[in-house]
Design a protein around this motif. Structure first.
Motif, mmCIF file in Angstrom:
data_model
loop_
_atom_site.group_PDB
_atom_site.id
_atom_site.type_symbol
_atom_site.label_atom_id
_atom_site.label_comp_id
_atom_site.label_asym_id
_atom_site.label_seq_id
_atom_site.Cartn_x
_atom_site.Cartn_y
_atom_site.Cartn_z
ATOM 1 N N ASN A 260 -73.467 49.190 60.819
ATOM 2 C CA ASN A 260 -72.962 47.971 61.454
ATOM 3 C C ASN A 260 -71.587 48.195 62.077
ATOM 4 O O ASN A 260 -71.311 47.708 63.180
ATOM 5 C CB ASN A 260 -72.913 46.826 60.446
ATOM 6 C CG ASN A 260 -74.274 46.487 59.902
ATOM 7 O OD1 ASN A 260 -75.298 46.762 60.529
ATOM 8 N ND2 ASN A 260 -74.320 45.908 58.720
ATOM 9 N N ALA B 272 -71.962 50.226 65.267
ATOM 10 C CA ALA B 272 -72.438 49.357 66.346
ATOM 11 C C ALA B 272 -71.277 48.513 66.882
ATOM 12 O O ALA B 272 -71.117 48.367 68.106
ATOM 13 C CB ALA B 272 -73.573 48.461 65.857
ATOM 14 N N PHE C 78 -76.299 39.965 65.304
ATOM 15 C CA PHE C 78 -76.615 41.102 66.161
ATOM 16 C C PHE C 78 -77.846 40.781 67.019
ATOM 17 O O PHE C 78 -77.928 41.214 68.160
ATOM 18 C CB PHE C 78 -76.857 42.364 65.335
ATOM 19 C CG PHE C 78 -75.586 43.042 64.845
ATOM 20 C CD1 PHE C 78 -74.423 42.339 64.593
ATOM 21 C CD2 PHE C 78 -75.576 44.404 64.616
ATOM 22 C CE1 PHE C 78 -73.271 42.968 64.136
ATOM 23 C CE2 PHE C 78 -74.440 45.050 64.164
ATOM 24 C CZ PHE C 78 -73.282 44.335 63.929
ATOM 25 N N ILE D 204 -71.127 39.994 67.806
ATOM 26 C CA ILE D 204 -71.181 41.212 66.987
ATOM 27 C C ILE D 204 -69.994 41.251 66.028
ATOM 28 O O ILE D 204 -70.153 41.541 64.836
ATOM 29 C CB ILE D 204 -71.189 42.468 67.895
ATOM 30 C CG1 ILE D 204 -72.479 42.521 68.709
ATOM 31 C CG2 ILE D 204 -70.998 43.739 67.077
ATOM 32 C CD1 ILE D 204 -72.431 43.489 69.892
ATOM 33 N N LEU E 130 -77.125 48.837 68.176
ATOM 34 C CA LEU E 130 -77.380 47.419 67.886
ATOM 35 C C LEU E 130 -78.830 47.188 67.472
ATOM 36 O O LEU E 130 -79.105 46.446 66.532
ATOM 37 C CB LEU E 130 -77.060 46.548 69.096
ATOM 38 C CG LEU E 130 -75.619 46.182 69.317
ATOM 39 C CD1 LEU E 130 -75.456 45.424 70.624
ATOM 40 C CD2 LEU E 130 -75.072 45.384 68.168
#
Length: 148
Positions: free
Chosen positions: A47, A50, A122, A98, A22
């Motif tokens: 991304n 994460a 995020f 997220i 993150l």
């Protein structure tokens, strides 16, 4: 060592991967936004990694939550209230942020907006996770920032 202890160790260790991914995605998005850089396939994969790591953490956490009966905790006791309500609520909201951030970044066309969307969502998730960590330390002084 029983299944609960294994899951607890996995959940405790996996958190470092989630936070690192993150943080890297957040910094990457900030640099992409401020530097007006193109949004690459590498950005997208970072991304998604994460996002996936956060969802794995969620599954591990939910298993622990229901295996340990935290939902039955006494709300008048700070540590039980923290695990029963505060931790799970903040983590669920962080994972929703997220997920929404990743989904919204896919829907915008501009690379600048993709970076900004990831940066904002995020970043908010990281802030909430940080607040949850400090809430844990306050509720249970025997734990510290990097405790397993």
């Amino acid at each position: 060592m029983g299944i609960y202890e294994i899951l607890k160790s996995a959940h405790s260790g996996w958190r470092y991967l989630v936070i690192i991914l993150l943080l890297v995605a957040f910094i990457n998005a900030l640099m992409g936004y401020l530097g007006r850089k193109p949004y690459t396939e590498g950005n997208r994969k970072l991304n998604v990694f994460a996002l996936i790591s956060a969802h794995i953490q969620l599954v591990l956490g939910l298993l622990l939550y229901f295996m340990h009966d935290w939902y039955k905790g006494d709300m008048s006791i700070a540590i039980q209230r923290y695990w029963k309500m505060e931790h799970i609520t903040m983590m669920l909201v962080a994972i929703v942020l997220i997920t929404v951030g990743n989904a919204r970044s896919k829907k915008v066309d501009s690379a600048l907006m993709k970076h900004r969307t990831i940066f904002v969502f995020f970043g908010l998730a990281l802030l909430l996770i940080t607040v949850a960590i400090f809430g844990m330390i306050k509720a249970d002084p025997s734990r510290h920032l990097f405790a397993m």
